[in-house]
Enzyme design. Sequence first.
Site, PDB file in Angstrom:
ATOM      1  N   ASN A 170     -10.199  -0.490   1.019  1.00  0.00           N
ATOM      2  CA  ASN A 170      -8.742  -0.399   0.894  1.00  0.00           C
ATOM      3  C   ASN A 170      -8.335  -0.940  -0.473  1.00  0.00           C
ATOM      4  O   ASN A 170      -8.442  -2.133  -0.726  1.00  0.00           O
ATOM      5  CB  ASN A 170      -8.090  -1.211   2.018  1.00  0.00           C
ATOM      6  CG  ASN A 170      -6.569  -1.156   1.991  1.00  0.00           C
ATOM      7  OD1 ASN A 170      -5.954  -0.787   0.999  1.00  0.00           O
ATOM      8  ND2 ASN A 170      -5.956  -1.540   3.095  1.00  0.00           N
TER       9      ASN A 170
ATOM     10  N   CYS B 145       0.812  -1.225   0.000  1.00  0.00           N
ATOM     11  CA  CYS B 145       0.000   0.000   0.000  1.00  0.00           C
ATOM     12  C   CYS B 145       0.842   1.270   0.000  1.00  0.00           C
ATOM     13  O   CYS B 145       0.302   2.368  -0.156  1.00  0.00           O
ATOM     14  CB  CYS B 145      -0.940  -0.009   1.194  1.00  0.00           C
ATOM     15  SG  CYS B 145      -1.984  -1.489   1.267  1.00  0.00           S
TER      16      CYS B 145
ATOM     17  N   HIS C 282      -3.190   6.959   2.632  1.00  0.00           N
ATOM     18  CA  HIS C 282      -3.658   5.634   2.234  1.00  0.00           C
ATOM     19  C   HIS C 282      -4.966   5.337   2.955  1.00  0.00           C
ATOM     20  O   HIS C 282      -5.081   5.488   4.177  1.00  0.00           O
ATOM     21  CB  HIS C 282      -2.600   4.592   2.579  1.00  0.00           C
ATOM     22  CG  HIS C 282      -3.084   3.187   2.469  1.00  0.00           C
ATOM     23  ND1 HIS C 282      -3.740   2.710   1.353  1.00  0.00           N
ATOM     24  CD2 HIS C 282      -3.029   2.149   3.351  1.00  0.00           C
ATOM     25  CE1 HIS C 282      -4.056   1.446   1.544  1.00  0.00           C
ATOM     26  NE2 HIS C 282      -3.640   1.084   2.742  1.00  0.00           N
TER      27      HIS C 282
END
Length: 324
Positions: A281, A112, A251
């Site tokens: 996500n 990520c 993020h």
Amino acid sequence: MQNLRITSTASYHPPLNITNQQLSTIMDTSDEWIKTRTGIHQRYISNIENTSDLALNVGNQLLTNANLKTTELDLIIIATMSPDAYTPSTAAIVQGELGAKNAIAFDISAACTGFIYAMNTAELMLKSSNWQNAMVIGAEVLSKLIDWKDRSTAVLFGDGAGGVLLQKTTTATPLILGRDLHTFGDLGDKIVAGKTTPKAGFPKQLTSLSPFAMAGRDVYRFATHEVPRSIASAVQQANLKLDDIDYFLLHQANERIINQIAKRLGQPITKFPMNISEYGNTGAASEPILLTQAVAHELVKPGNIIAMSGFGGGLSTGTIILNY
């Protein structure tokens, strides 16, 4: 003097959206359980599109928006932890589909945090060469790495892609004003996906990939401590103060994590745009998707100072301070 500018942003998600209520029909969970713990209401899931398909859609948008020919591309970097294959790289597939015959192309695997690492890599490669144009994309089809019976991970992730076009322009101000990148390899077992284990004996059997697994509480503690430190370090390197940052684009892993980071930095939550309720996500795609939306909604404007920060597998953190 030549420096870089983001001249185009783009994002794409598959058409299929899966709500929390739909997930509750296939696993022991509920809409309320997911929303209160993550802030996620739904996520987009790929039906037949692979990671390169999502990235290709973004790439075509970037070129169209900037009125740039594919043959003018010098560099394509795709950040992903869910590539189409071990080889060729997802970036190479996209390069071929675009017909960008003059561009070199490769993937970056930093989970990520990948898009932040890719932006740094692209900037350094452009500044140290006579290249003019780079495409940086974060793209994920994480749904193919998920155990859809494991509610601790299945409720978190979605599929999507986002990216930017970097171009050299005549300007006195650098694009990246400050940066902070760290890897914590001793914590690598806290987030694992697609792990392979060689089979004993010979001839070998094909190995299988392990599904996504995460030590949620440990990752929460890591993110809420290390991301604020990373942001503060990058801001200091840019000779700025936290109050100078117009927006923090983080993020999109968990709404509670973002709220805690804002609190630790002493910054109002209004400076932290979020789209996690819609997307979940999306790994390395989350930061560029969020940037694209912020630009499209005229939240982020030319001249704004923004902090983009990611954290994830590795474990890793990365922050860049951008003069947008």
